[in-house]
Scaffold this motif. Sequence first.
Motif, mmCIF file in Angstrom:
data_model
loop_
_atom_site.group_PDB
_atom_site.id
_atom_site.type_symbol
_atom_site.label_atom_id
_atom_site.label_comp_id
_atom_site.label_asym_id
_atom_site.label_seq_id
_atom_site.Cartn_x
_atom_site.Cartn_y
_atom_site.Cartn_z
ATOM 1 N N PRO A 88 -3.395 -5.687 8.793
ATOM 2 C CA PRO A 88 -2.862 -4.958 10.041
ATOM 3 C C PRO A 88 -1.223 -4.570 9.072
ATOM 4 C CG PRO A 88 -2.181 -6.958 10.662
ATOM 5 C CD PRO A 88 -3.634 -7.114 9.025
ATOM 6 N N SER A 89 -0.201 -3.744 9.448
ATOM 7 C CA SER A 89 1.108 -4.114 8.888
ATOM 8 C C SER A 89 1.354 -5.558 9.019
ATOM 9 C CB SER A 89 2.089 -2.832 9.643
ATOM 10 O OG SER A 89 2.038 -3.300 10.742
ATOM 11 N N ARG A 145 -10.211 1.483 6.164
ATOM 12 C CA ARG A 145 -9.561 2.601 5.343
ATOM 13 C C ARG A 145 -9.919 2.503 3.882
ATOM 14 N NH1 ARG A 145 -4.061 4.106 3.150
ATOM 15 N NH2 ARG A 145 -3.030 2.392 3.526
ATOM 16 N N LEU A 155 -6.286 9.167 16.734
ATOM 17 C CA LEU A 155 -5.630 8.498 17.618
ATOM 18 C C LEU A 155 -3.562 7.726 16.794
ATOM 19 C CD1 LEU A 155 -8.267 5.663 18.007
ATOM 20 C CD2 LEU A 155 -7.935 7.947 19.315
ATOM 21 N N ILE A 182 -12.448 5.826 12.222
ATOM 22 C CA ILE A 182 -12.626 4.502 13.026
ATOM 23 C C ILE A 182 -14.266 5.192 13.552
ATOM 24 C CG2 ILE A 182 -13.327 3.959 16.144
ATOM 25 C CD1 ILE A 182 -10.175 3.466 14.274
ATOM 26 N N ALA A 201 -12.769 0.472 11.898
ATOM 27 C CA ALA A 201 -12.085 1.332 11.957
ATOM 28 C C ALA A 201 -11.216 0.882 9.934
ATOM 29 C CB ALA A 201 -9.939 0.712 11.763
ATOM 30 N N GLY A 256 0.645 -4.480 3.646
ATOM 31 C CA GLY A 256 -0.423 -4.494 4.413
ATOM 32 C C GLY A 256 -0.412 -6.381 4.454
ATOM 33 N N LEU A 269 -8.134 -5.103 14.283
ATOM 34 C CA LEU A 269 -7.614 -4.846 12.796
ATOM 35 C C LEU A 269 -7.888 -3.358 11.323
ATOM 36 C CD1 LEU A 269 -7.663 -8.568 11.744
ATOM 37 C CD2 LEU A 269 -5.702 -6.367 12.488
ATOM 38 N N ILE A 270 -7.586 -3.957 10.495
ATOM 39 C CA ILE A 270 -7.894 -2.144 9.405
ATOM 40 C C ILE A 270 -8.793 -3.076 8.498
ATOM 41 C CG2 ILE A 270 -7.773 0.337 8.056
ATOM 42 C CD1 ILE A 270 -5.520 0.556 10.313
ATOM 43 N N ILE A 315 -4.959 7.552 11.615
ATOM 44 C CA ILE A 315 -5.886 6.934 12.162
ATOM 45 C C ILE A 315 -6.871 8.456 12.767
ATOM 46 C CG2 ILE A 315 -7.171 5.253 13.912
ATOM 47 C CD1 ILE A 315 -5.241 3.633 13.397
ATOM 48 N N GLU A 335 2.231 4.016 8.601
ATOM 49 C CA GLU A 335 0.956 3.821 8.659
ATOM 50 C C GLU A 335 0.001 5.061 8.696
ATOM 51 O OE1 GLU A 335 3.587 3.441 10.949
ATOM 52 O OE2 GLU A 335 4.101 1.165 11.615
ATOM 53 N N THR A 365 -16.572 -0.263 17.557
ATOM 54 C CA THR A 365 -15.945 -0.094 16.525
ATOM 55 C C THR A 365 -15.254 -0.489 15.483
ATOM 56 O OG1 THR A 365 -14.496 0.793 17.946
ATOM 57 C CG2 THR A 365 -16.291 2.468 17.655
ATOM 58 N N ALA A 389 -5.959 3.796 20.908
ATOM 59 C CA ALA A 389 -5.616 3.247 19.880
ATOM 60 C C ALA A 389 -5.444 1.808 21.205
ATOM 61 C CB ALA A 389 -5.154 3.931 18.813
ATOM 62 N N PRO A 390 -5.886 1.165 20.597
ATOM 63 C CA PRO A 390 -5.337 -0.336 22.081
ATOM 64 C C PRO A 390 -4.138 -0.791 21.341
ATOM 65 C CG PRO A 390 -7.676 -0.511 20.927
ATOM 66 C CD PRO A 390 -7.103 0.365 20.014
ATOM 67 N N GLY A 391 -3.690 -0.320 20.030
ATOM 68 C CA GLY A 391 -2.700 -1.012 19.894
ATOM 69 C C GLY A 391 -0.779 -0.371 20.623
ATOM 70 N N THR A 407 0.910 -1.205 -0.050
ATOM 71 C CA THR A 407 -0.217 -0.288 0.098
ATOM 72 C C THR A 407 0.959 1.099 -0.159
ATOM 73 O OG1 THR A 407 -0.277 0.650 2.624
ATOM 74 C CG2 THR A 407 -1.654 -1.509 1.862
HETATM 75 O O1 TXA Z 1 -0.978 2.085 6.576
HETATM 76 C C1 TXA Z 1 -2.596 1.418 7.605
HETATM 77 O O2 TXA Z 1 -3.081 1.276 7.860
HETATM 78 C C2 TXA Z 1 -1.296 0.344 7.575
HETATM 79 C C3 TXA Z 1 -1.952 -0.641 6.207
HETATM 80 C C4 TXA Z 1 -1.583 -1.908 5.599
HETATM 81 O O3 TXA Z 1 -2.972 -0.017 5.685
HETATM 82 N N1 TXA Z 1 -2.007 -1.070 8.585
HETATM 83 C C5 TXA Z 1 -2.049 -1.040 9.874
HETATM 84 O O4 TXA Z 1 -2.662 -1.520 10.792
HETATM 85 O O5 TXA Z 1 -0.980 -0.424 10.433
HETATM 86 P P1 TXA Z 1 -2.279 -1.840 12.139
HETATM 87 O O6 TXA Z 1 -2.527 -3.521 12.153
HETATM 88 O O7 TXA Z 1 -0.710 -2.197 12.452
HETATM 89 O O8 TXA Z 1 -2.542 -0.811 12.851
HETATM 90 C C6 TXA Z 1 -3.952 -0.985 13.090
HETATM 91 C C7 TXA Z 1 -3.927 -0.348 14.716
HETATM 92 C C8 TXA Z 1 -4.610 -1.120 15.755
HETATM 93 O O9 TXA Z 1 -3.162 -1.590 16.623
HETATM 94 C C9 TXA Z 1 -5.148 0.279 16.198
HETATM 95 O O10 TXA Z 1 -4.253 1.842 16.943
HETATM 96 C C10 TXA Z 1 -6.099 1.146 15.312
HETATM 97 O O11 TXA Z 1 -5.391 0.847 14.100
HETATM 98 N N2 TXA Z 1 -7.677 0.448 15.040
HETATM 99 C C11 TXA Z 1 -7.604 0.030 14.590
HETATM 100 N N3 TXA Z 1 -10.095 -0.373 14.655
HETATM 101 C C12 TXA Z 1 -9.376 0.588 16.175
HETATM 102 C C13 TXA Z 1 -10.355 0.863 16.418
HETATM 103 N N4 TXA Z 1 -11.635 0.345 16.311
HETATM 104 N N5 TXA Z 1 -11.148 1.186 17.763
HETATM 105 C C14 TXA Z 1 -9.703 2.222 18.238
HETATM 106 N N6 TXA Z 1 -8.238 2.202 17.331
HETATM 107 C C15 TXA Z 1 -7.999 0.780 16.248
#
Ligand code: TXA
Length: 351
Positions: free
Chosen positions: A144-145, A123, A196, A102, A121, A40, A66-67, A185, A182, A119, A232-234, A35
């Motif tokens: 996710p990444s 994109r 976030l 979100i 996420a 991803g 996950l997104i 958000i 990334e 909720t 953002a739990p991550g 991406t």
């Molecule tokens: O650029 C990007 O967003 C990349 C590419 C692949 O699209 N994806 C990415 O996904 O960075 P990932 O899983 O590494 O990060 C997703 C983060 C989670 O750690 C969390 O912080 C946030 O998105 N997230 C996802 N769903 C959420 C929700 N319902 N509420 C709050 N935060 C959320």
Amino acid sequence: METKVIKIDRTHPDTEQIKEAGRILREGGLVAFPTETVYGLGGDGLQETAAARIYAAKGRPSDNPLILHIAEVEDIEKLAVDIPELAYRLAEKFWPGPMTMILKKGPVVPYATTGGLDTVAIRMPSDEIARAIIKASGTYIAAPSANLSGRPSPTKAEHVIEDLSGRIEMIVDGGNSDIGLESSIIDLSGEVPMILRPGYITKEDFEQVVEEVTFDSAVLATKPQESVVAKAPGMKYRHYAPKGQITIVEGDTEAVVKKINELAAEQEENGIRVAVLCAEETKARYNCRHVYSLGSLKQEKEISAHLFAALRSFDTEQMEVIYSESFENTKLARAIMNRLRKAAGYQTLQV
Ligand code: TXA
Ligand code: MG
């Protein structure tokens, strides 16, 4: 499992390759794809078992949501409910592109994908290959990444191969990521839109569309956030850190260069493997053996695009100690420093 790696020709993409990626995803398999932000790790976001496989392949805790990736703006209506009008205005301005929204989760999205949250996420990436694969899958792609949990996000196919080879069905090689960080958000599920995660789309960019937008406290952190429950739990998990300890040296350029040279020389004398992380403008002024320039401060995307590859190279080259400049004077400073501070475990030195 044998992982099939395919190289995509961006000027003449092979439709058979795209179809194959789409078929694997539809059947519940995992495909890593490029991406514009980072690579991803895709799986069908509507299948619980596919989501579970994503978590397993990454070694990621299953409460880290996950997104979902879509190919058409209207798809948000399939995945979310109570969508505010603002979501459409943001989509109009920033999609396809490096923005994740979100929204309140619709019933089709399993909790296995949202980490148990109400909720979701969403994109829509601007990368044409990414969108072609999502379309070919006929579903919505949780991605996710494509790194092992805790490692820097992948910005080239080699990084994905390093982390996930043997764990997923396919890796689509589309060259280097353009932005390298990334997506931004923005949470629209509360009263005031809240950022976030900082990314290529900045607060100032959002303010062209949104009257009021705030930052989640974790985004502004200059110290570890252990005690704070991040929105953002991550954000609560260890991120990006290489094995060697990074120290960010902050202050006036002259003082920073001098201090880093002193510290690096001292460590090298003791036989420690030391690296310096800097901008192109100051590169020639460091005497250390291993100096990594991220690029020019004048080129908006150079520093961001090269950061994660540099962090990975510190491990490949077994660096034990890393001194880094601070990259405050760029449009993407907030996004870059957010990642760099985490990678450094918030260790900074003021000079
Ligand atoms: O650029 C990007 O967003 C990349 C590419 C692949 O699209 N994806 C990415 O996904 O960075 P990932 O899983 O590494 O990060 C997703 C983060 C989670 O750690 C969390 O912080 C946030 O998105 N997230 C996802 N769903 C959420 C929700 N319902 N509420 C709050 N935060 C959320
Ligand atoms: Mg990630």
